[in-house]
Design a protein around this motif. Structure first.
Motif, short mmCIF file in Angstrom:
data_model
loop_
_atom_site.label_atom_id
_atom_site.label_comp_id
_atom_site.label_asym_id
_atom_site.label_seq_id
_atom_site.Cartn_x
_atom_site.Cartn_y
_atom_site.Cartn_z
N THR A 150 0.84 -1.19 0.00
CA THR A 150 0.00 0.00 0.00
C THR A 150 0.88 1.24 0.00
N PHE A 151 0.56 2.18 -0.88
CA PHE A 151 1.22 3.48 -0.90
C PHE A 151 0.27 4.47 -0.24
N SER A 152 0.81 5.30 0.65
CA SER A 152 -0.01 6.24 1.40
C SER A 152 0.61 7.63 1.36
N GLY A 153 -0.14 8.60 0.82
CA GLY A 153 0.35 9.96 0.74
C GLY A 153 -0.53 10.80 -0.18
N ASP A 154 -0.01 11.89 -0.66
CA ASP A 154 -0.74 12.83 -1.50
C ASP A 154 -0.42 12.55 -2.97
N PHE A 155 -1.31 11.78 -3.64
CA PHE A 155 -1.08 11.40 -5.03
C PHE A 155 -1.28 12.56 -5.99
N ILE A 156 -1.98 13.61 -5.58
CA ILE A 156 -2.13 14.78 -6.44
C ILE A 156 -0.78 15.48 -6.59
N ARG A 157 -0.06 15.66 -5.49
CA ARG A 157 1.27 16.30 -5.54
C ARG A 157 2.35 15.34 -6.02
N HIS A 158 2.15 14.04 -5.79
CA HIS A 158 3.18 13.05 -6.10
C HIS A 158 2.57 11.86 -6.84
N PRO A 159 2.24 12.03 -8.14
CA PRO A 159 1.63 10.94 -8.90
C PRO A 159 2.59 9.74 -9.02
N LEU A 160 2.12 8.59 -8.59
CA LEU A 160 2.92 7.36 -8.60
C LEU A 160 3.00 6.84 -10.04
N PRO A 164 5.07 3.95 -12.72
CA PRO A 164 5.99 2.80 -12.85
C PRO A 164 7.15 3.13 -13.77
N SER A 165 8.30 2.52 -13.50
CA SER A 165 9.47 2.75 -14.35
C SER A 165 9.93 1.47 -15.03
N CYS A 166 10.03 0.40 -14.26
CA CYS A 166 10.56 -0.86 -14.79
C CYS A 166 10.05 -2.00 -13.93
N GLY A 167 10.22 -3.21 -14.43
CA GLY A 167 9.82 -4.37 -13.67
C GLY A 167 9.01 -5.35 -14.49
N PRO A 168 8.70 -6.48 -13.89
CA PRO A 168 7.97 -7.53 -14.60
C PRO A 168 6.58 -7.10 -15.06
N GLU A 169 5.95 -6.22 -14.29
CA GLU A 169 4.62 -5.70 -14.62
C GLU A 169 4.64 -4.20 -14.30
N LEU A 170 3.89 -3.42 -15.04
CA LEU A 170 3.81 -1.99 -14.75
C LEU A 170 2.51 -1.72 -14.00
N LEU A 171 2.48 -2.11 -12.73
CA LEU A 171 1.24 -1.95 -11.98
C LEU A 171 1.29 -0.85 -10.94
N LEU A 172 2.44 -0.26 -10.69
CA LEU A 172 2.55 0.78 -9.65
C LEU A 172 2.25 2.14 -10.26
N GLU A 173 0.98 2.38 -10.55
CA GLU A 173 0.57 3.65 -11.13
C GLU A 173 -0.72 4.11 -10.48
N TYR A 174 -0.71 5.35 -9.99
CA TYR A 174 -1.90 5.89 -9.35
C TYR A 174 -1.84 7.40 -9.35
N ARG A 175 -2.92 8.03 -9.83
CA ARG A 175 -2.95 9.50 -9.91
C ARG A 175 -4.32 10.03 -9.50
N ASP A 176 -4.91 9.46 -8.49
CA ASP A 176 -6.24 9.87 -8.07
C ASP A 176 -6.14 10.69 -6.79
N THR A 177 -7.30 11.04 -6.22
CA THR A 177 -7.33 11.90 -5.04
C THR A 177 -7.35 11.13 -3.72
N ALA A 178 -7.47 9.82 -3.75
CA ALA A 178 -7.48 9.05 -2.52
C ALA A 178 -6.13 9.16 -1.82
N ALA A 179 -6.11 8.88 -0.53
CA ALA A 179 -4.87 9.00 0.25
C ALA A 179 -4.05 7.72 0.24
N SER A 180 -4.60 6.62 -0.32
CA SER A 180 -3.82 5.39 -0.39
C SER A 180 -4.25 4.56 -1.60
N ALA A 181 -3.33 3.73 -2.05
CA ALA A 181 -3.59 2.81 -3.15
C ALA A 181 -2.81 1.53 -2.87
#
Length: 134
Positions: free
Chosen positions: A72-82, A84-101
């Motif tokens: 779980t990633f927890s923080g301000d996704f509006i200021r810090h859009p998560l 993905p850069s590399c890896g077996p799957e590109l699943l670490l992406e989140y740009r919504d207003t919720a405080a966690s993903a």
């Protein structure tokens, strides 16, 4: 450069625009992506697998989990859009207003991620990595 006001110098600057969409699933992360040479071990069943972020830092920056565990990633996704850069799957992406993903880490490997606004796909500045082990 002959018509400028005194004390003002015109400068030509080249800016390289980094296209985050260049990341591809299956692209291996470079060695020590985001400076991660050791990882916080969160493989135990009852371990905390939350990556907190604020200002310009992920904590923990380098996390180790088992395949099938949830991170779980927890923080301000509006200021810090998560992003993905590399890896077996590109699943670490989140740009919504919720405080966690949360993300289920399926495939074994290293997943690199960064803040779209304050990091880059090479793992500089605001970036981190998750090592998924069997």
């Amino acid at each position: 450069m002959g018509n400028e006001a005194p004390g003002i110098v015109a400068v030509d600057v080249e800016v390289e625009v980094v296209d985050a969409s260049r990341a591809e699933a299956g692209a291996a992360c470079q060695a020590a992506f985001a400076g991660c040479v050791s990882f916080t071990d969160s493989t135990a069943a009852d371990a905390d697998r939350t990556v907190h972020f604020q200002d310009y830092d992920y904590n923990p920056k380098c996390l180790m989990v088992r395949a099938g565990q949830t991170v779980t990633f927890s923080g301000d996704f509006i200021r810090h859009p998560l992003t993905p850069s590399c890896g077996p799957e590109l699943l670490l992406e989140y740009r919504d207003t919720a405080a966690s993903a949360s993300f289920v880490m399926g495939a074994v490997g290293i997943y690199g991620y960064y803040c779209l606004d304050h990091g880059n796909p090479q793992g500089d500045v605001m970036s981190g990595a998750i090592q998924v082990v069997p």
